[in-house]
Write an enzyme that holds these catalytic residues in place. Structure first.
Site, PDB file in Angstrom:
ATOM      1  N   GLY A  49       9.360 -10.970  11.988  1.00  0.00           N
ATOM      2  CA  GLY A  49      10.310 -11.793  12.719  1.00  0.00           C
ATOM      3  C   GLY A  49       9.765 -12.342  14.013  1.00  0.00           C
ATOM      4  N   CYS A  50       8.516 -12.053  14.301  1.00  0.00           N
ATOM      5  CA  CYS A  50       7.885 -12.552  15.518  1.00  0.00           C
ATOM      6  C   CYS A  50       6.942 -13.698  15.159  1.00  0.00           C
ATOM      7  CB  CYS A  50       7.088 -11.443  16.208  1.00  0.00           C
ATOM      8  SG  CYS A  50       8.108 -10.053  16.741  1.00  0.00           S
ATOM      9  N   ALA A  51       6.898 -14.709  16.004  1.00  0.00           N
ATOM     10  CA  ALA A  51       6.019 -15.851  15.761  1.00  0.00           C
ATOM     11  C   ALA A  51       4.555 -15.450  15.918  1.00  0.00           C
ATOM     12  CB  ALA A  51       6.356 -16.987  16.713  1.00  0.00           C
ATOM     13  N   SER A  52       4.287 -14.511  16.804  1.00  0.00           N
ATOM     14  CA  SER A  52       2.918 -14.036  17.007  1.00  0.00           C
ATOM     15  C   SER A  52       2.755 -12.680  16.323  1.00  0.00           C
ATOM     16  CB  SER A  52       2.603 -13.947  18.502  1.00  0.00           C
ATOM     17  OG  SER A  52       3.594 -13.206  19.162  1.00  0.00           O
TER      18      SER A  52
END
Length: 136
Positions: A49-52
């Site tokens: 769920g994190c872009a990075s």
């Protein structure tokens, strides 16, 4: 009232009126975090769920929540440092009862993070809440 380390962040943010200064402070907090052992950067510790790329590796020795964390993005590593100040060192029962969203609202982060970063922060909070509740 949150832990002293988190209260220090709140006080620092109150002193820093400009958001750019606050942003730099979050990045500096990430830089000051100890490096995470590469062996802990495995699929089981990766936060979805994190872009990075984000990893949170918890351990609850003696009923106390601790965790290592890292990211390939400096601002996100700083957000991990903020969460570390909020959660780490607390008995798991107390950690499970933290209203992280309310505490983080004191820093006024939501207004200054992109929607992707906000989603990632929520995913990290959910991971830590789940770990604390499971251990409690």
């Amino acid at each position: 009232m949150a832990q002293p380390a988190f209260e220090e962040i709140v006080e620092t943010f109150e002193f820093l009126e400009d958001w750019e200064d606050r942003y730099r402070e979050v990045i500096d907090m990430g830089r000051r975090m100890p490096p995470m052992d590469a062996a802990l950067k495995v699929p089981a510790t990766k936060v979805d769920g994190c872009a990075s790329q984000v990893w949170i590796a918890p351990h609850t020795e003696g009923g106390v929540l601790e965790f290592d964390g890292d990211s390939d993005a400096m601002i996100v590593k700083g957000l991990i440092a903020v969460l570390h100040a909020l959660y780490a060192g607390l008995p798991v029962g107390e950690a499970a009862g933290i209203d992280a969203r309310a505490e983080l609202a004191r820093l006024n982060l939501a207004d200054h993070l992109s929607s992707q970063r906000s989603n990632g922060l929520r995913a990290m909070i959910q991971r830590l809440d789940g770990i604390a509740r499971e251990a409690a």
